[in-house]
Design an enzyme around this catalytic site. Sequence first.
Site, PDB file in Angstrom:
ATOM      1  N   SER A 197     -75.810  -7.008 -20.062  1.00  6.31           N
ATOM      2  CA  SER A 197     -76.574  -6.732 -21.293  1.00  6.31           C
ATOM      3  C   SER A 197     -77.909  -7.467 -21.328  1.00  6.31           C
ATOM      4  CB  SER A 197     -75.761  -7.168 -22.515  1.00  6.31           C
ATOM      5  OG  SER A 197     -74.514  -6.553 -22.517  1.00  6.31           O
ATOM      6  N   TRP A 251     -76.154 -12.392 -24.106  1.00 10.87           N
ATOM      7  CA  TRP A 251     -74.715 -12.356 -24.387  1.00 10.87           C
ATOM      8  C   TRP A 251     -73.844 -12.687 -23.185  1.00 10.87           C
ATOM      9  CZ3 TRP A 251     -74.690 -12.139 -29.361  1.00 10.87           C
ATOM     10  CH2 TRP A 251     -75.498 -11.262 -30.070  1.00 10.87           C
ATOM     11  N   ASP A 277     -64.103  -0.748 -16.468  1.00 14.59           N
ATOM     12  CA  ASP A 277     -62.760  -0.192 -16.684  1.00 14.59           C
ATOM     13  C   ASP A 277     -61.731  -1.320 -16.719  1.00 14.59           C
ATOM     14  OD1 ASP A 277     -63.216   2.433 -16.967  1.00 14.59           O
ATOM     15  OD2 ASP A 277     -62.392   3.058 -15.031  1.00 14.59           O
ATOM     16  N   ARG A 331     -62.200  -3.680 -19.731  1.00 14.25           N
ATOM     17  CA  ARG A 331     -61.770  -3.083 -21.002  1.00 14.25           C
ATOM     18  C   ARG A 331     -60.264  -3.231 -21.197  1.00 14.25           C
ATOM     19  NH1 ARG A 331     -66.073   1.936 -20.631  1.00 14.25           N
ATOM     20  NH2 ARG A 331     -67.765   0.670 -21.504  1.00 14.25           N
ATOM     21  N   ILE A 347     -52.221 -10.011 -47.035  1.00 12.46           N
ATOM     22  CA  ILE A 347     -50.864 -10.494 -47.348  1.00 12.46           C
ATOM     23  C   ILE A 347     -50.902 -11.976 -47.729  1.00 12.46           C
ATOM     24  CG2 ILE A 347     -48.606 -10.991 -46.265  1.00 12.46           C
ATOM     25  CD1 ILE A 347     -48.882  -8.243 -44.851  1.00 12.46           C
ATOM     26  N   GLY A 352     -53.299 -13.255 -49.410  1.00 15.51           N
ATOM     27  CA  GLY A 352     -54.075 -13.412 -50.643  1.00 15.51           C
ATOM     28  C   GLY A 352     -55.211 -14.402 -50.416  1.00 15.51           C
ATOM     29  N   GLU A 362     -67.832  -5.092 -24.184  1.00 12.70           N
ATOM     30  CA  GLU A 362     -67.323  -4.230 -23.088  1.00 12.70           C
ATOM     31  C   GLU A 362     -67.240  -2.770 -23.552  1.00 12.70           C
ATOM     32  OE1 GLU A 362     -64.896  -5.830 -20.202  1.00 12.70           O
ATOM     33  OE2 GLU A 362     -65.246  -7.909 -20.798  1.00 12.70           O
ATOM     34  N   GLU A 419     -67.732   3.078 -30.562  1.00 10.56           N
ATOM     35  CA  GLU A 419     -68.427   4.363 -30.394  1.00 10.56           C
ATOM     36  C   GLU A 419     -68.561   4.698 -28.907  1.00 10.56           C
ATOM     37  OE1 GLU A 419     -69.479   1.803 -32.327  1.00 10.56           O
ATOM     38  OE2 GLU A 419     -68.914   2.675 -34.249  1.00 10.56           O
TER      39      GLU A 419
HETATM   40  C1  LIG Z   1     -69.477 -12.471 -28.121  1.00  5.98           C
HETATM   41  C2  LIG Z   1     -70.072 -11.497 -27.157  1.00  5.98           C
HETATM   42  C3  LIG Z   1     -69.865 -11.657 -25.803  1.00  5.98           C
HETATM   43  C4  LIG Z   1     -70.448 -10.772 -24.891  1.00  5.98           C
HETATM   44  N1  LIG Z   1     -70.293 -10.987 -23.546  1.00  5.98           N
HETATM   45  C5  LIG Z   1     -70.994 -10.228 -22.669  1.00  5.98           C
HETATM   46  C6  LIG Z   1     -70.989 -10.553 -21.272  1.00  5.98           C
HETATM   47  O1  LIG Z   1     -70.308 -11.490 -20.816  1.00  5.98           O
HETATM   48  N2  LIG Z   1     -71.776  -9.827 -20.438  1.00  5.98           N
HETATM   49  C7  LIG Z   1     -72.540  -8.785 -20.875  1.00  5.98           C
HETATM   50  O2  LIG Z   1     -73.213  -8.161 -20.066  1.00  5.98           O
HETATM   51  N3  LIG Z   1     -72.539  -8.452 -22.201  1.00  5.98           N
HETATM   52  C8  LIG Z   1     -71.809  -9.137 -23.090  1.00  5.98           C
HETATM   53  N4  LIG Z   1     -71.838  -8.831 -24.439  1.00  5.98           N
HETATM   54  C9  LIG Z   1     -72.685  -7.738 -24.890  1.00  5.98           C
HETATM   55  C10 LIG Z   1     -71.902  -6.538 -25.387  1.00  5.98           C
HETATM   56  O3  LIG Z   1     -71.299  -5.859 -24.318  1.00  5.98           O
HETATM   57  C11 LIG Z   1     -72.866  -5.666 -26.215  1.00  5.98           C
HETATM   58  O4  LIG Z   1     -73.104  -6.344 -27.421  1.00  5.98           O
HETATM   59  C12 LIG Z   1     -72.322  -4.277 -26.468  1.00  5.98           C
HETATM   60  O5  LIG Z   1     -72.296  -3.526 -25.287  1.00  5.98           O
HETATM   61  C13 LIG Z   1     -73.133  -3.518 -27.516  1.00  5.98           C
HETATM   62  O6  LIG Z   1     -74.487  -3.562 -27.235  1.00  5.98           O
HETATM   63  P1  LIG Z   1     -75.536  -3.999 -28.382  1.00  5.98           P
HETATM   64  O7  LIG Z   1     -75.030  -5.237 -28.990  1.00  5.98           O
HETATM   65  O8  LIG Z   1     -76.878  -3.996 -27.787  1.00  5.98           O
HETATM   66  O9  LIG Z   1     -75.403  -2.848 -29.455  1.00  5.98           O
HETATM   67  P2  LIG Z   1     -76.215  -1.449 -29.440  1.00  5.98           P
HETATM   68  O10 LIG Z   1     -76.025  -0.760 -28.147  1.00  5.98           O
HETATM   69  O11 LIG Z   1     -77.587  -1.664 -29.931  1.00  5.98           O
HETATM   70  O12 LIG Z   1     -75.396  -0.639 -30.540  1.00  5.98           O
HETATM   71  C14 LIG Z   1     -75.601  -0.780 -31.939  1.00  5.98           C
HETATM   72  C15 LIG Z   1     -74.705   0.253 -32.625  1.00  5.98           C
HETATM   73  O13 LIG Z   1     -75.129   1.571 -32.271  1.00  5.98           O
HETATM   74  C16 LIG Z   1     -74.023   2.286 -31.712  1.00  5.98           C
HETATM   75  N5  LIG Z   1     -74.510   3.204 -30.670  1.00  5.98           N
HETATM   76  C17 LIG Z   1     -75.320   2.925 -29.633  1.00  5.98           C
HETATM   77  N6  LIG Z   1     -75.529   4.027 -28.888  1.00  5.98           N
HETATM   78  C18 LIG Z   1     -74.836   5.035 -29.486  1.00  5.98           C
HETATM   79  C19 LIG Z   1     -74.650   6.422 -29.206  1.00  5.98           C
HETATM   80  N7  LIG Z   1     -75.206   7.011 -28.143  1.00  5.98           N
HETATM   81  N8  LIG Z   1     -73.860   7.132 -30.039  1.00  5.98           N
HETATM   82  C20 LIG Z   1     -73.283   6.549 -31.107  1.00  5.98           C
HETATM   83  N9  LIG Z   1     -73.411   5.258 -31.428  1.00  5.98           N
HETATM   84  C21 LIG Z   1     -74.187   4.504 -30.629  1.00  5.98           C
HETATM   85  C22 LIG Z   1     -73.092   1.207 -31.156  1.00  5.98           C
HETATM   86  O14 LIG Z   1     -71.770   1.675 -30.993  1.00  5.98           O
HETATM   87  C23 LIG Z   1     -73.230   0.133 -32.216  1.00  5.98           C
HETATM   88  O15 LIG Z   1     -72.416   0.436 -33.305  1.00  5.98           O
HETATM   89  C24 LIG Z   1     -71.226  -9.679 -25.365  1.00  5.98           C
HETATM   90  C25 LIG Z   1     -71.407  -9.493 -26.738  1.00  5.98           C
HETATM   91  C26 LIG Z   1     -70.859 -10.382 -27.628  1.00  5.98           C
HETATM   92  C27 LIG Z   1     -71.099 -10.180 -29.103  1.00  5.98           C
END
Ligand SMILES: Cc1cc2nc3c(=O)[nH]c(=O)nc-3n(C[C@H](O)[C@H](O)[C@H](O)COP(=O)(O)OP(=O)(O)OC[C@H]3O[C@@H](n4cnc5c(N)ncnc54)[C@H](O)[C@@H]3O)c2cc1C
Length: 382
Positions: free
Chosen positions: A126, A156, A240, A243, A337, A339, A363, A367
Site C-alpha cells: 500500500s 501502513w 489469497d 486473507r 449485551i 450494556g 488485505e 468491498e
Molecule cells: C492497521 C492496518 C495495517 C495494514 N497493514 C498493511 C501491510 O502490512 N501492508 C500493506 O501493504 N498494507 C497494509 N494496510 C493497508 C490496507 O491493505 C489498506 O488500507 C486497504 O487495502 C484499503 O486501502 P485504502 O485504505 O487506501 O482505502 P481505499 O482504497 O481508498 O478505499 C476507501 C473506500 O473505498 C472503497 N473502494 C475503493 N475502490 C472501490 C471500488 N472499485 N468499488 C467499490 N468500493 C471501492 C473501499 O472498499 C473503502 O471502503 C494496512 C492497513 C491498516 C489500517
Amino acid sequence: MDFSLSEDHILMRDTAREFAEKRLKPIAEELDEKGVMPPELLTETGELGYFGLFAPEEHGGLDLDTLSYVLTIEELSKRCAALGIMASVHNSLVTEALKIYGTDDQKTKYLPKLATGEFIGAYSLSEPGSGTDAGSLKCRAEKKDDHYLLNGTKSWVTSAGHASVFLVFLLTDPEKGSRGISCLILDKDTAGMNLGAPEKKMGLKCSDTRELSFIDAKVPLDNLLGEENQGFKIALSLLDNGRIGVAAQSLGIAQAAFDEAISYAHEREQFGQPIVNFQAIQFKLADMATRIDAARLLTYRAAVLKDQEGRFSKEISMAKLYASQTANYVCNEAVQIHGGYGYVKEYPVERYFRDARVTEIYEGTTEAQKMVISRWLMKEHK
Ligand SMILES: Cc1cc2nc3c(=O)[nH]c(=O)nc-3n(C[C@H](O)[C@H](O)[C@H](O)COP(=O)(O)OP(=O)(O)OC[C@H]3O[C@@H](n4cnc5c(N)ncnc54)[C@H](O)[C@@H]3O)c2cc1C
C-alpha cells in the site's frame, strides 16, 4: 464430508490455545494500553514455531498446511489480535513469498531466521494514494548499474518497527503500470530507507504500523524477488494466503467476544434475574454463535482448498468477507449485551470491538472481497 479435525490439527490448536491463555490473555489489556509489543514475547512466540509455520523443514521451519496456520492464528488472535496479524503477515505473506519465489541464495539467507522469528517479516504494497487500487502504486525502483535506486513512500506497514526483512512492491517500469511492478527484498538497515512514527490506531494498538519512505535508497539487483515486472502477480497471489489469515484472526476475535458475552449474560442480573434468561439476549447469542460457526466453516474450507491444486480466490474472499463481517457483528452485539460496561475498558469486549474493525479493511476491504467474488461469479455464469 468429514468436519472433524485430525489429531495433529487438534494438537496444534490446543498448544496454541494453551500458550494464548497462559501468556497472552493476562497481558493483552496492558499491551493494548501501552501500545507496545515486547520483543521477548516475539522471541517466545518464535520458540514455539509460530513464525515458522510455512518455512520448509530444511530451513528450520515446521512446513505445515494452511489449516494448521489458520488454527494457530485463530487461537493467538483470540487473546491478542495484534500478535495474530503479525504472525499472519510474517508467515503467509513474507515467508511464503520467499519459499515460492526466492532463489536458493535468498532462501538460505532469510528463511532460517524468519522460521525462528529472529527476523520478523513485513509486506509493503500500500501507498498513501494506492490502496484498493494497488496496481496504481507510484514508488519507483530505477535500475542503475548493479543496483536499484528507490524513491517514494509506502504506507501502513504492519510490524515495521520490529521487522528485519521488508518485501516492498515498486515500479520498475512505470510505462507499463501494474505490469511494471517488481518485488524487492529490503533489509532493515538499507541506507536511504526511513521508518515513520507508529500510526495511532483505533485497535491492534500493540501491532506496530508505520510509513516507509525512500530517498535514493540503493538496493542490489540480487534483491529482486521473482522476475522483474511480475511483482503485481506475486502480490495478488500472496494476498489469497493473507486473507485466510485475516479470516482466522476475525474468528479468534469473534469467539473471544462471544465467550465474554455469554458469560456476562449469566452473571448480570436485571429485573431480579440473569439477563441470559431474556429471550432477546438468547436470540442475540444464537445469531452470534450461528454466524461464528458459518464463518469457521468457510475459513476452514478455504484453508483446505488452498492446499489443493488450482486457484480458490473466490472461496478465500468469501471466507475473509464473512468472517470479518462476523467479527464486527459479534463484537457489536457483545458490547450491547454488556450494556454500559461494554463501553468501558473494565471488560475486554471494548478492545475486541476496536480490534475487529480493521478486519474489514486490510488485505482487501469488504468491498474488494465482493469485487473478487463477483468477478468469479461473472466468469462462472457467462
Ligand atoms: C492497521 C492496518 C495495517 C495494514 N497493514 C498493511 C501491510 O502490512 N501492508 C500493506 O501493504 N498494507 C497494509 N494496510 C493497508 C490496507 O491493505 C489498506 O488500507 C486497504 O487495502 C484499503 O486501502 P485504502 O485504505 O487506501 O482505502 P481505499 O482504497 O481508498 O478505499 C476507501 C473506500 O473505498 C472503497 N473502494 C475503493 N475502490 C472501490 C471500488 N472499485 N468499488 C467499490 N468500493 C471501492 C473501499 O472498499 C473503502 O471502503 C494496512 C492497513 C491498516 C489500517
